[in-house]
Design a protein around this motif. Structure first.
Motif, mmCIF file in Angstrom:
data_model
loop_
_atom_site.group_PDB
_atom_site.id
_atom_site.type_symbol
_atom_site.label_atom_id
_atom_site.label_comp_id
_atom_site.label_asym_id
_atom_site.label_seq_id
_atom_site.Cartn_x
_atom_site.Cartn_y
_atom_site.Cartn_z
ATOM 1 N N LEU A 88 41.161 46.412 28.712
ATOM 2 C CA LEU A 88 40.909 47.247 29.890
ATOM 3 C C LEU A 88 39.778 46.695 30.745
ATOM 4 O O LEU A 88 39.862 46.697 31.973
ATOM 5 C CB LEU A 88 40.597 48.678 29.458
ATOM 6 C CG LEU A 88 41.766 49.482 28.911
ATOM 7 C CD1 LEU A 88 41.286 50.828 28.398
ATOM 8 C CD2 LEU A 88 42.832 49.661 29.968
ATOM 9 N N SER A 91 41.007 43.630 32.646
ATOM 10 C CA SER A 91 41.905 44.059 33.735
ATOM 11 C C SER A 91 41.116 44.623 34.909
ATOM 12 O O SER A 91 41.439 44.369 36.070
ATOM 13 C CB SER A 91 42.898 45.100 33.232
ATOM 14 O OG SER A 91 43.720 44.556 32.239
ATOM 15 N N ALA A 92 40.083 45.406 34.601
ATOM 16 C CA ALA A 92 39.254 45.973 35.671
ATOM 17 C C ALA A 92 38.520 44.887 36.440
ATOM 18 O O ALA A 92 38.434 44.936 37.675
ATOM 19 C CB ALA A 92 38.261 46.972 35.079
ATOM 20 N N THR A 95 40.972 43.113 38.711
ATOM 21 C CA THR A 95 41.341 43.964 39.841
ATOM 22 C C THR A 95 40.235 44.012 40.892
ATOM 23 O O THR A 95 40.505 43.978 42.088
ATOM 24 C CB THR A 95 41.652 45.392 39.344
ATOM 25 O OG1 THR A 95 42.671 45.319 38.364
ATOM 26 C CG2 THR A 95 42.106 46.285 40.479
ATOM 27 N N LEU A 96 38.991 44.050 40.454
ATOM 28 C CA LEU A 96 37.866 44.136 41.394
ATOM 29 C C LEU A 96 37.675 42.834 42.186
ATOM 30 O O LEU A 96 37.313 42.879 43.371
ATOM 31 C CB LEU A 96 36.577 44.464 40.637
ATOM 32 C CG LEU A 96 36.437 45.892 40.124
ATOM 33 C CD1 LEU A 96 35.186 46.012 39.276
ATOM 34 C CD2 LEU A 96 36.394 46.872 41.291
#
Length: 98
Positions: A88, A91-92, A95-96
């Motif tokens: 997680l 992935s964050a 994405t950022l």
């Protein structure tokens, strides 16, 4: 090129001669490493009544409930997969920054 083949043959011979390394213990904490004697080609883990036993094992004796594996120190208690939290977080971050 011939030196490369010679080094490769030497490495394979030495790794086969050294034998399999497994954890060996009785109980929950397991840090002792042993080299399996001749005839023992698996690392094993057995859990009975919340008592864990780890050692070397012959492949013919690997029956349920004994869990066996074939690589060095493969009977460790440490998880080998990625944790959900790590997945997680990565992935964050992706994405950022994308």
């Amino acid at each position: 090129m011939m030196h490369l083949y010679g080094a490769l043959i030497l490495f394979v011979t030495l790794s086969a001669a050294c034998g399999l390394s497994c954890y060996s213990c009785i109980g929950q904490t397991c840090n002792d490493q042993i080299t399996c004697p001749a005839g023992f080609d698996r690392c094993s883990t057995l859990l009975v009544n919340d008592i864990m036993t780890k050692s070397c094992m012959n492949n013919k004796l690997c029956v349920d409930p004994i869990q066996c594996c074939t690589s060095n120190l493969c009977n460790s208690a440490m998880p080998t997969g990625s944790s959900v939290l790590l997945l997680l977080a990565s992935s964050a971050i992706i994405t950022l920054f994308l």
